[in-house]
Write a protein that holds these residues in place. Structure first.
Motif, PDB file in Angstrom:
ATOM      1  N   TYR A  87      -5.718  -5.080  -8.420  1.00  0.00           N
ATOM      2  CA  TYR A  87      -5.447  -3.613  -7.910  1.00  0.00           C
ATOM      3  C   TYR A  87      -6.650  -3.225  -7.126  1.00  0.00           C
ATOM      4  O   TYR A  87      -7.865  -3.272  -7.618  1.00  0.00           O
ATOM      5  CB  TYR A  87      -5.576  -2.946  -9.526  1.00  0.00           C
TER       6      TYR A  87
ATOM      7  N   ASP B 177       2.734   2.138  -5.712  1.00  0.00           N
ATOM      8  CA  ASP B 177       2.766   2.843  -6.939  1.00  0.00           C
ATOM      9  C   ASP B 177       4.265   2.503  -7.534  1.00  0.00           C
ATOM     10  O   ASP B 177       4.266   2.667  -8.610  1.00  0.00           O
ATOM     11  CB  ASP B 177       2.771   4.273  -6.809  1.00  0.00           C
ATOM     12  N   ALA B 178       5.191   2.404  -6.488  1.00  0.00           N
ATOM     13  CA  ALA B 178       6.489   2.215  -7.065  1.00  0.00           C
ATOM     14  C   ALA B 178       7.318   0.870  -7.269  1.00  0.00           C
ATOM     15  O   ALA B 178       8.220   0.861  -7.678  1.00  0.00           O
ATOM     16  CB  ALA B 178       7.461   3.046  -6.325  1.00  0.00           C
TER      17      ALA B 178
ATOM     18  N   GLY C 138      -5.933   1.880  -3.513  1.00  0.00           N
ATOM     19  CA  GLY C 138      -4.870   1.972  -4.425  1.00  0.00           C
ATOM     20  C   GLY C 138      -3.736   0.834  -4.121  1.00  0.00           C
ATOM     21  O   GLY C 138      -2.770   1.173  -4.332  1.00  0.00           O
ATOM     22  N   SER C 139      -4.004  -0.102  -3.095  1.00  0.00           N
ATOM     23  CA  SER C 139      -3.132  -1.029  -2.828  1.00  0.00           C
ATOM     24  C   SER C 139      -2.958  -2.038  -4.251  1.00  0.00           C
ATOM     25  O   SER C 139      -4.089  -2.032  -4.737  1.00  0.00           O
ATOM     26  CB  SER C 139      -3.090  -1.702  -1.618  1.00  0.00           C
TER      27      SER C 139
ATOM     28  N   LYS D 112       0.776  -1.078   0.089  1.00  0.00           N
ATOM     29  CA  LYS D 112      -0.154  -0.058  -0.112  1.00  0.00           C
ATOM     30  C   LYS D 112       0.904   1.265   0.244  1.00  0.00           C
ATOM     31  O   LYS D 112       2.157   1.196  -0.093  1.00  0.00           O
ATOM     32  CB  LYS D 112      -1.039  -0.187   1.120  1.00  0.00           C
TER      33      LYS D 112
ATOM     34  N   HIS E  40       2.839   4.710  -1.111  1.00  0.00           N
ATOM     35  CA  HIS E  40       3.861   4.885  -2.145  1.00  0.00           C
ATOM     36  C   HIS E  40       4.387   3.740  -2.840  1.00  0.00           C
ATOM     37  O   HIS E  40       4.847   3.589  -3.935  1.00  0.00           O
ATOM     38  CB  HIS E  40       4.942   5.838  -1.505  1.00  0.00           C
TER      39      HIS E  40
END
Length: 75
Positions: A22, A9-10, A26-27, A4, A6
């Motif tokens: 997904y 996203d990275a 957002g995790s 989860k 940042h």
């Protein structure tokens, strides 16, 4: 395991990993079925609270034991 923040996203997938889901928050849920368990747990420890092992139950238990063992160093 679920990543989860940042990190979700990275995150760069490792060999033989895939994103299974997904999530709306957002995790992401990552599946890794080939990495040696000890190596995987040590790697996931680095991800701190941005990583949650969702299963299997034995893997969650081993992670909890590693965390508790680490905490004993600070008592």
């Amino acid at each position: 395991f679920r990543l989860k923040g940042h990190l979700a996203d990275a995150y760069n997938l490792h060999e033989d990993e895939r994103i299974a889901e997904y999530c709306k928050d957002g995790s992401i849920v990552v599946v890794n079925s080939t990495e040696a368990i000890d190596s995987l747990l040590k790697r996931l420890m680095r991800y701190d609270s941005d990583c949650i092992i969702e299963g299997p139950k034995e893997l969650r238990s081993r992670m909890k034991a590693m965390i508790n063992s680490t905490l004993k160093n600070y008592e």
